[in-house]
Design a protein around this motif. Structure first.
Motif, mmCIF file in Angstrom:
data_model
loop_
_atom_site.group_PDB
_atom_site.id
_atom_site.type_symbol
_atom_site.label_atom_id
_atom_site.label_comp_id
_atom_site.label_asym_id
_atom_site.label_seq_id
_atom_site.Cartn_x
_atom_site.Cartn_y
_atom_site.Cartn_z
ATOM 1 N N ASP A 1 -9.352 22.669 -12.265
ATOM 2 C CA ASP A 1 -8.807 22.946 -13.590
ATOM 3 C C ASP A 1 -7.821 21.870 -14.060
ATOM 4 O OD1 ASP A 1 -7.317 23.925 -11.398
ATOM 5 O OD2 ASP A 1 -6.079 25.137 -12.748
ATOM 6 N N LEU A 2 -7.313 21.036 -13.169
ATOM 7 C CA LEU A 2 -6.322 20.017 -13.529
ATOM 8 C C LEU A 2 -6.882 18.595 -13.515
ATOM 9 C CD1 LEU A 2 -3.279 21.286 -11.418
ATOM 10 C CD2 LEU A 2 -3.705 21.653 -13.857
ATOM 11 N N THR A 3 -8.162 18.442 -13.250
ATOM 12 C CA THR A 3 -8.694 17.091 -13.036
ATOM 13 C C THR A 3 -8.608 16.203 -14.271
ATOM 14 O OG1 THR A 3 -10.943 17.876 -13.398
ATOM 15 C CG2 THR A 3 -10.212 17.683 -11.113
ATOM 16 N N ALA A 4 -8.927 16.711 -15.456
ATOM 17 C CA ALA A 4 -8.914 15.866 -16.654
ATOM 18 C C ALA A 4 -7.507 15.341 -16.940
ATOM 19 C CB ALA A 4 -9.453 16.634 -17.852
ATOM 20 N N GLU A 5 -6.530 16.233 -16.874
ATOM 21 C CA GLU A 5 -5.145 15.845 -17.142
ATOM 22 C C GLU A 5 -4.641 14.847 -16.093
ATOM 23 O OE1 GLU A 5 -0.867 18.061 -16.724
ATOM 24 O OE2 GLU A 5 -2.487 19.199 -17.669
ATOM 25 N N THR A 6 -4.926 15.124 -14.832
ATOM 26 C CA THR A 6 -4.467 14.254 -13.747
ATOM 27 C C THR A 6 -5.198 12.920 -13.772
ATOM 28 O OG1 THR A 6 -3.965 16.206 -12.431
ATOM 29 C CG2 THR A 6 -4.087 14.111 -11.257
ATOM 30 N N LEU A 7 -6.480 12.946 -14.090
ATOM 31 C CA LEU A 7 -7.253 11.709 -14.205
ATOM 32 C C LEU A 7 -6.628 10.797 -15.256
ATOM 33 C CD1 LEU A 7 -9.780 10.047 -13.466
ATOM 34 C CD2 LEU A 7 -10.989 11.309 -15.250
ATOM 35 N N HIS A 8 -6.262 11.363 -16.382
ATOM 36 C CA HIS A 8 -5.621 10.579 -17.439
ATOM 37 C C HIS A 8 -4.288 9.994 -16.956
ATOM 38 C CE1 HIS A 8 -4.435 9.230 -21.389
ATOM 39 N NE2 HIS A 8 -3.294 9.891 -21.255
ATOM 40 N N SER A 9 -3.492 10.794 -16.264
ATOM 41 C CA SER A 9 -2.209 10.316 -15.740
ATOM 42 C C SER A 9 -2.403 9.180 -14.738
ATOM 43 C CB SER A 9 -1.444 11.451 -15.058
ATOM 44 O OG SER A 9 -1.116 12.442 -15.971
ATOM 45 N N LEU B 1 -0.049 13.595 -7.995
ATOM 46 C CA LEU B 1 -0.921 14.628 -7.431
ATOM 47 C C LEU B 1 -0.093 15.774 -6.854
ATOM 48 C CD1 LEU B 1 -3.325 12.269 -5.440
ATOM 49 C CD2 LEU B 1 -3.851 13.452 -7.584
ATOM 50 N N PRO B 2 -0.604 16.998 -6.946
ATOM 51 C CA PRO B 2 0.103 18.118 -6.320
ATOM 52 C C PRO B 2 0.189 17.920 -4.805
ATOM 53 C CG PRO B 2 -1.686 18.904 -7.707
ATOM 54 C CD PRO B 2 -1.806 17.419 -7.630
ATOM 55 N N GLY B 3 1.186 18.520 -4.186
ATOM 56 C CA GLY B 3 1.428 18.336 -2.767
ATOM 57 C C GLY B 3 0.417 18.966 -1.837
ATOM 58 N N ASP B 4 -0.428 19.853 -2.342
ATOM 59 C CA ASP B 4 -1.345 20.551 -1.442
ATOM 60 C C ASP B 4 -2.717 19.883 -1.316
ATOM 61 O OD1 ASP B 4 -2.121 21.215 -4.013
ATOM 62 O OD2 ASP B 4 -2.669 23.259 -3.496
ATOM 63 N N CYS B 5 -2.823 18.635 -1.711
ATOM 64 C CA CYS B 5 -4.065 17.890 -1.496
ATOM 65 C C CYS B 5 -3.738 16.703 -0.592
ATOM 66 C CB CYS B 5 -4.667 17.418 -2.813
ATOM 67 S SG CYS B 5 -3.651 16.256 -3.740
ATOM 68 N N LEU C 1 0.828 -1.199 0.000
ATOM 69 C CA LEU C 1 0.000 0.000 0.000
ATOM 70 C C LEU C 1 0.871 1.261 0.000
ATOM 71 C CD1 LEU C 1 -3.059 0.034 -0.130
ATOM 72 C CD2 LEU C 1 -3.105 0.493 2.301
ATOM 73 N N SER C 2 1.976 1.235 0.709
ATOM 74 C CA SER C 2 2.894 2.384 0.721
ATOM 75 C C SER C 2 3.464 2.649 -0.663
ATOM 76 C CB SER C 2 4.040 2.149 1.703
ATOM 77 O OG SER C 2 3.557 2.066 3.014
ATOM 78 N N ASN C 3 3.799 1.598 -1.393
ATOM 79 C CA ASN C 3 4.317 1.764 -2.756
ATOM 80 C C ASN C 3 3.273 2.415 -3.659
ATOM 81 O OD1 ASN C 3 6.785 0.611 -2.104
ATOM 82 N ND2 ASN C 3 6.112 -1.441 -2.663
ATOM 83 N N TRP C 4 2.037 1.928 -3.583
ATOM 84 C CA TRP C 4 0.967 2.526 -4.399
ATOM 85 C C TRP C 4 0.678 3.956 -3.963
ATOM 86 C CZ3 TRP C 4 -2.189 -2.471 -3.506
ATOM 87 C CH2 TRP C 4 -1.788 -3.449 -4.424
ATOM 88 N N ARG C 5 0.749 4.209 -2.661
ATOM 89 C CA ARG C 5 0.523 5.557 -2.145
ATOM 90 C C ARG C 5 1.576 6.511 -2.728
ATOM 91 N NH1 ARG C 5 0.796 4.500 3.009
ATOM 92 N NH2 ARG C 5 -1.425 4.166 3.315
ATOM 93 N N GLN C 6 2.837 6.078 -2.756
ATOM 94 C CA GLN C 6 3.903 6.913 -3.318
ATOM 95 C C GLN C 6 3.681 7.165 -4.807
ATOM 96 O OE1 GLN C 6 7.649 5.061 -2.358
ATOM 97 N NE2 GLN C 6 7.652 5.877 -0.282
ATOM 98 N N SER C 7 3.253 6.133 -5.527
ATOM 99 C CA SER C 7 2.983 6.298 -6.964
ATOM 100 C C SER C 7 1.856 7.292 -7.203
ATOM 101 C CB SER C 7 2.616 4.950 -7.598
ATOM 102 O OG SER C 7 3.685 4.059 -7.525
ATOM 103 N N ALA C 8 0.784 7.168 -6.420
ATOM 104 C CA ALA C 8 -0.342 8.090 -6.573
ATOM 105 C C ALA C 8 0.061 9.501 -6.161
ATOM 106 C CB ALA C 8 -1.538 7.611 -5.753
ATOM 107 N N ARG C 9 0.785 9.614 -5.068
ATOM 108 C CA ARG C 9 1.221 10.928 -4.580
ATOM 109 C C ARG C 9 2.070 11.646 -5.621
ATOM 110 N NH1 ARG C 9 -0.315 14.884 -2.555
ATOM 111 N NH2 ARG C 9 -1.089 13.888 -0.693
ATOM 112 N N ALA C 10 2.904 10.900 -6.333
ATOM 113 C CA ALA C 10 3.768 11.500 -7.353
ATOM 114 C C ALA C 10 2.959 12.125 -8.489
ATOM 115 C CB ALA C 10 4.731 10.453 -7.904
#
Length: 164
Positions: free
Chosen positions: A41-49, A15-19, A4-13
């Motif tokens: 304003d960034l949801t579509a791009e981040t969703l795709h990533s 996403l911006p740090g302020d969420c 779970l920590s590995n996936w958390r790090q991947s997801a965090r990378a």
């Protein structure tokens, strides 16, 4: 470091740090984040990533619930060592493992992800005391319904059992 920590790090990378990004305490998904509220304003791009990285996203009340896509679920379950019952685990966990393996090893593509995810989340939170009775109830239901059993949980319990 836990899976779970590995996936958390991947997801965090991705996403911006302020969420915030934390384990979903309601067990709907692996993680929950307020990213769409903070960055509409960034949801579509981040969703795709996120989807390209193997995550599946659902939105609920302005939050994203982040889980693994089916292909990533299959890859994870396939990567686990063959489930076996370790004699050095507490008797209650050995008994649960026997019950999980009572119908043989379930192929990775048939494993019920919801139960595997529950085990991952509970073990990551150190909530083995909650997990054991929950799994017993889930297994009873699966057996009554003649549903494939989540035998991957045995491998997860073996790993966590080193510290139990």
């Amino acid at each position: 470091m836990s899976t779970l920590s590995n996936w958390r790090q991947s997801a965090r990378a991705l996403l911006p740090g302020d969420c915030f990004l934390r384990r979903d305490q309601q067990l709907r998904a692996l993680f929950v984040t307020d990213f769409p509220r903070r960055h509409p304003d960034l949801t579509a791009e981040t969703l795709h990533s996120m989807q390209s990285a193997g995550f599946e996203i659902t939105e609920e009340k302005g939050l994203w619930l982040i889980d693994l896509c089916p292909q990533a679920q299959f890859a994870f379950i396939s990567s686990l060592p063959e489930p076996r019952i370790r004699n050095d685990l507490p008797l209650e966990i050995q008994s649960l493992c026997r019950s999980l393996l009572s119908q043989g090893i379930t192929p990775a593509h048939l494993q019920p992800w919801k139960a595997v995810k529950r085990a991952l989340l509970r073990l990551d939170a150190g909530e083995e005391a909650l997990l054991i009775p929950e799994l017993r109830a889930i297994l009873a239901q699966y057996k009554r319904q003649k549903t494939a059993l989540p035998t991957a949980i045995v491998s997860l319990l073996n790993e966590e059992g080193k510290t139990c």
